[in-house]
Enzyme design. Structure first.
Site, PDB file in Angstrom:
ATOM      1  N   ARG A  20       0.315  -7.997   7.604  1.00 25.63           N
ATOM      2  CA  ARG A  20       1.016  -8.602   8.735  1.00 25.63           C
ATOM      3  C   ARG A  20       0.900  -7.742  10.001  1.00 25.63           C
ATOM      4  NH1 ARG A  20       7.203  -8.335   6.670  1.00 25.63           N
ATOM      5  NH2 ARG A  20       6.207  -9.183   4.811  1.00 25.63           N
TER       6      ARG A  20
ATOM      7  N   GLU B  91       1.818   4.510   3.816  1.00 20.32           N
ATOM      8  CA  GLU B  91       2.818   3.790   3.024  1.00 20.32           C
ATOM      9  C   GLU B  91       2.133   2.597   2.365  1.00 20.32           C
ATOM     10  OE1 GLU B  91       6.048   2.587   5.442  1.00 20.32           O
ATOM     11  OE2 GLU B  91       7.126   4.430   5.151  1.00 20.32           O
TER      12      GLU B  91
ATOM     13  N   HIS C 283      13.999   4.704   7.397  1.00 20.72           N
ATOM     14  CA  HIS C 283      14.282   3.268   7.474  1.00 20.72           C
ATOM     15  C   HIS C 283      15.564   2.997   8.264  1.00 20.72           C
ATOM     16  CE1 HIS C 283      13.445  -0.937   6.694  1.00 20.72           C
ATOM     17  NE2 HIS C 283      14.752  -1.071   6.686  1.00 20.72           N
TER      18      HIS C 283
ATOM     19  N   ARG D 171       0.377  -3.154   4.387  1.00 22.23           N
ATOM     20  CA  ARG D 171       1.036  -4.137   3.533  1.00 22.23           C
ATOM     21  C   ARG D 171       0.004  -5.058   2.880  1.00 22.23           C
ATOM     22  NH1 ARG D 171       6.330  -5.809   3.560  1.00 22.23           N
ATOM     23  NH2 ARG D 171       7.818  -4.469   4.694  1.00 22.23           N
TER      24      ARG D 171
ATOM     25  N   ASN E 197       6.177   6.115  12.718  1.00 24.66           N
ATOM     26  CA  ASN E 197       5.579   4.951  12.057  1.00 24.66           C
ATOM     27  C   ASN E 197       5.101   3.981  13.137  1.00 24.66           C
ATOM     28  OD1 ASN E 197       5.343   2.269  10.956  1.00 24.66           O
ATOM     29  ND2 ASN E 197       6.349   3.010   9.107  1.00 24.66           N
TER      30      ASN E 197
ATOM     31  N   HIS F  50       2.007   1.648   7.402  1.00 26.58           N
ATOM     32  CA  HIS F  50       2.278   0.887   6.178  1.00 26.58           C
ATOM     33  C   HIS F  50       1.236  -0.216   6.056  1.00 26.58           C
ATOM     34  CE1 HIS F  50       5.471  -1.593   3.763  1.00 26.58           C
ATOM     35  NE2 HIS F  50       4.363  -1.386   3.074  1.00 26.58           N
TER      36      HIS F  50
ATOM     37  N   THR G 136      11.248  -3.679   4.698  1.00 28.61           N
ATOM     38  CA  THR G 136      11.614  -3.113   3.400  1.00 28.61           C
ATOM     39  C   THR G 136      13.115  -3.261   3.164  1.00 28.61           C
ATOM     40  OG1 THR G 136       9.795  -1.564   3.605  1.00 28.61           O
ATOM     41  CG2 THR G 136      11.511  -1.004   2.011  1.00 28.61           C
TER      42      THR G 136
ATOM     43  N   GLU H 231      11.359   9.987  -0.566  1.00 30.64           N
ATOM     44  CA  GLU H 231      11.852   9.625   0.765  1.00 30.64           C
ATOM     45  C   GLU H 231      13.104   8.807   0.553  1.00 30.64           C
ATOM     46  OE1 GLU H 231       9.165   8.256   3.806  1.00 30.64           O
ATOM     47  OE2 GLU H 231      10.715   7.013   4.732  1.00 30.64           O
TER      48      GLU H 231
ATOM     49  N   ASP I  97       3.586   1.026  12.732  1.00 32.66           N
ATOM     50  CA  ASP I  97       3.409  -0.363  12.284  1.00 32.66           C
ATOM     51  C   ASP I  97       3.577  -1.376  13.411  1.00 32.66           C
ATOM     52  OD1 ASP I  97       5.102  -0.118   9.037  1.00 32.66           O
ATOM     53  OD2 ASP I  97       3.159   0.629   9.739  1.00 32.66           O
ATOM     54  N   HIS I  98       4.615  -1.204  14.220  1.00 34.33           N
ATOM     55  CA  HIS I  98       4.963  -2.299  15.131  1.00 34.33           C
ATOM     56  C   HIS I  98       4.212  -2.285  16.445  1.00 34.33           C
ATOM     57  CE1 HIS I  98       7.425  -3.748  12.039  1.00 34.33           C
ATOM     58  NE2 HIS I  98       8.085  -2.617  11.963  1.00 34.33           N
TER      59      HIS I  98
HETATM   60  C1  LIG Z   1       9.529   1.834   3.873  1.00 34.35           C
HETATM   61  C2  LIG Z   1      10.090   1.574   5.215  1.00 34.35           C
HETATM   62  O1  LIG Z   1      11.257   1.529   5.411  1.00 34.35           O
HETATM   63  C3  LIG Z   1       9.177   1.413   6.347  1.00 34.35           C
HETATM   64  O2  LIG Z   1       8.414   2.536   6.456  1.00 34.35           O
HETATM   65  C4  LIG Z   1       8.298   0.216   6.170  1.00 34.35           C
HETATM   66  O3  LIG Z   1       7.076   0.418   6.852  1.00 34.35           O
HETATM   67  C5  LIG Z   1       9.022  -0.977   6.745  1.00 34.35           C
HETATM   68  O4  LIG Z   1       8.138  -2.047   6.767  1.00 34.35           O
HETATM   69  P1  LIG Z   1       7.752  -2.665   8.190  1.00 34.35           P
HETATM   70  O5  LIG Z   1       7.182  -1.549   9.016  1.00 34.35           O
HETATM   71  O6  LIG Z   1       6.767  -3.740   7.833  1.00 34.35           O
HETATM   72  O7  LIG Z   1       9.053  -3.162   8.767  1.00 34.35           O
HETATM   73  N1  LIG Z   2       9.768   4.907   5.835  1.00 36.35           N
HETATM   74  C1  LIG Z   2      10.486   4.590   7.038  1.00 36.35           C
HETATM   75  C2  LIG Z   2       9.525   4.368   8.164  1.00 36.35           C
HETATM   76  O1  LIG Z   2       8.367   4.759   8.091  1.00 36.35           O
HETATM   77  C3  LIG Z   2       9.974   3.686   9.397  1.00 36.35           C
HETATM   78  O2  LIG Z   2      11.027   2.800   9.153  1.00 36.35           O
HETATM   79  P1  LIG Z   2      11.675   2.133  10.468  1.00 36.35           P
HETATM   80  O3  LIG Z   2      12.112   3.271  11.360  1.00 36.35           O
HETATM   81  O4  LIG Z   2      10.603   1.308  11.124  1.00 36.35           O
HETATM   82  O5  LIG Z   2      12.841   1.322   9.949  1.00 36.35           O
END
Ligand SMILES: CC(=O)[C@@H](O)[C@H](O)COP(=O)(O)O
Ligand SMILES: NCC(=O)COP(=O)(O)O
Length: 239
Positions: A49, A70, A191, A45, A7, A43, A101, A151, A9-10
């Protein structure tokens, strides 16, 4: 042994801290795949963000493994998913004020509405995964609305305060996975998983893919993304 969905996202969180163009999640996805990621998760959102619409569109063009989008089960996100066509969608709960989440999607409490979302996506050839707590009622409701995957939310396991409660949570996840498989569901998990807690979850029989983000990106900030991904693959094997 399950596959690894990274993932990213960050990576986007760092970029958005200055509202600039770097680091680019697209470059991160390439490096993660070169290092052995089996899939890329992002993800999108409602509050944007971190991951932006542009990121999802470019990831669709560049990801060579598989792209897991996501998203919340909203009309806006369904329209984006139908346009972009990720390899699969994971429906997750969202609250604007949440830091991350906080739990699984309530399938039981909104079965009819979610059944329509699942049908719209799967009818367009996009498999759907439902991000849920490992509760029997939620698993059964997920099968009832014919999602292909669930999941399992591993946050309670990850945040367990001591070894006994962590072991108890692992049992809940293991039984949930077995029950889901018996109902014909495919099972992922994610997660809060880290290098130190991932192996027992990766060892659950029938677990298909682990989606892991924050811990990998955190380590990448110190040692680089390719090494962080490779080390997660080793950690999943207990090495
Ligand atoms: C659903 C989950 O647990 C993560 O995949 C989600 O992406 C968490 O959100 P953030 O990445 O914004 O923390
Ligand atoms: N669905 C979980 C995910 O994609 C990543 O969650 P995390 O490892 O960032 O808490």
């Amino acid at each position: 042994m399950p596959t690894l969905g990274v993932n990213i996202d960050h990576i986007a969180t760092i970029r958005q801290a200055r509202r600039t163009v770097e680091p680019d999640p697209i470059a991160a996805a390439v490096l993660a795949e070169l290092a052995g990621a089996d899939g890329i998760t992002a993800h999108l959102r409602e509050d944007r963000r971190h991951i932006q619409d542009r990121d999802i569109r470019l990831l669709r063009e560049t990801v060579r493994t598989h792209l897991n989008l996501e998203m919340a089960p909203t009309d806006e996100m369904v329209a984006i998913a139908l346009e972009v066509k990720p390899d699969y969608v994971t429906l997750v709960p969202e609250r604007r004020e949440e830091v991350t989440t906080e739990g699984g999607l309530d399938i039981v409490g909104q079965t009819e509405r979610l059944a329509k979302v699942v049908d719209r996506l799967q009818s367009a050839g996009i498999p759907v995964s439902l991000f849920i707590d490992a509760e029997r009622s939620q698993i059964e409701a997920s099968a009832k609305i014919q999602a292909q995957f669930i999941e399992l939310h591993t946050g309670t396991y990850a945040e367990a305060p001591d070894e006994a409660s962590r072991a108890a949570e692992l049992e809940v996840l293991t039984h949930g996975c077995q029950w889901a498989l018996s109902l014909g569901l495919r099972v992922n998990a994610g997660h809060g998983l880290t290098y130190w807690n991932v192996y027992p979850v990766a060892s659950i029989p029938g677990m298909e893919e682990l989606n892991i983000g924050h811990t990998i990106i955190s380590r990448a900030a110190l040692v680089g993304l390719e090494r962080a991904v490779r080390e997660m693959k080793h950690a999943m094997r207990g090495e």
